[in-house]
Write an enzyme that holds these catalytic residues in place. Structure first.
Site, PDB file in Angstrom:
ATOM      1  N   HIS A 267      41.175  56.897 -90.883  1.00 16.77           N
ATOM      2  CA  HIS A 267      42.436  57.066 -91.607  1.00 16.77           C
ATOM      3  C   HIS A 267      43.370  55.882 -91.333  1.00 16.77           C
ATOM      4  O   HIS A 267      43.985  55.346 -92.262  1.00 16.77           O
ATOM      5  CB  HIS A 267      43.086  58.391 -91.200  1.00 16.77           C
ATOM      6  CG  HIS A 267      44.310  58.727 -91.970  1.00 16.77           C
ATOM      7  ND1 HIS A 267      45.564  58.671 -91.412  1.00 16.77           N
ATOM      8  CD2 HIS A 267      44.477  59.117 -93.260  1.00 16.77           C
ATOM      9  CE1 HIS A 267      46.457  59.024 -92.328  1.00 16.77           C
ATOM     10  NE2 HIS A 267      45.823  59.296 -93.455  1.00 16.77           N
TER      11      HIS A 267
ATOM     12  N   ASP B  77      44.393  60.132 -97.280  1.00 19.47           N
ATOM     13  CA  ASP B  77      44.792  61.391 -96.644  1.00 19.47           C
ATOM     14  C   ASP B  77      43.796  62.505 -96.941  1.00 19.47           C
ATOM     15  O   ASP B  77      43.456  63.299 -96.056  1.00 19.47           O
ATOM     16  CB  ASP B  77      46.196  61.791 -97.093  1.00 19.47           C
ATOM     17  CG  ASP B  77      47.287  60.889 -96.526  1.00 19.47           C
ATOM     18  OD1 ASP B  77      46.982  60.017 -95.679  1.00 19.47           O
ATOM     19  OD2 ASP B  77      48.454  61.053 -96.935  1.00 19.47           O
TER      20      ASP B  77
END
Length: 152
Positions: free
Chosen positions: A75, A126
């Site tokens: 991420h 996300d």
């Protein structure tokens, strides 16, 4: 909200992004948190993942301690790519403040088609992380670890 208040809020956000010695806090954290709650109902993302392993939370270095920490590293890397993405040139397109649209239905996340190119990229960062979190075990012993010792 009063337009003048929005302008002041925007100015504060932009000034925070420009502060080179202070890492910006993710202002779209609520969206990311809600995505995690979609894939892991009953979870407490802001409490459980803000200080986990070497990469979950602010910063990140060293070797991830487990699968969940690798999700956070991926991420972080995705956000780094977003910062360099040609469609994300505006300071308002920073992954830390960019607002995007998505849906959650039955634990399934979808980034909506009405996002601009930058919003779609960040939404998918996300979304991918939230799905990764859902598939990774949470090891309590990796919460609030000594990063100087374990993250080399």
């Amino acid at each position: 909200m009063n337009p003048a208040h929005l302008l002041v809020l925007l100015a504060v956000c932009v000034s925070l992004l420009g502060a080179s010695t202070i890492p910006p806090l993710p202002l779209n954290l609520v969206q990311f948190s809600n995505m995690i709650k979609c894939t892991i109902p009953g979870s407490r993302p802001l409490l459980d993942y803000a200080d986990y392993g070497c990469y979950c939370g602010a910063g990140g270095s060293g070797t991830p301690v487990d699968e969940l920490d690798r999700c956070c590293q991926t991420h972080d890397n995705c956000y780094s790519q977003a910062k360099k993405h040609p469609a994300c040139k505006s300071p308002l397109d920073s992954p830390y403040i960019k607002i995007y649209s998505y849906t959650c239905s039955g634990g399934s996340l979808t980034c909506r088609d009405d996002n601009d190119e930058c919003g779609a990229f960040i939404c998918n960062c996300d979304r991918t992380a939230a799905i990764c979190f859902a598939g990774a075990p949470y090891n309590k012993e990796n919460y609030n670890i000594d990063t100087k010792k374990h993250c080399k």
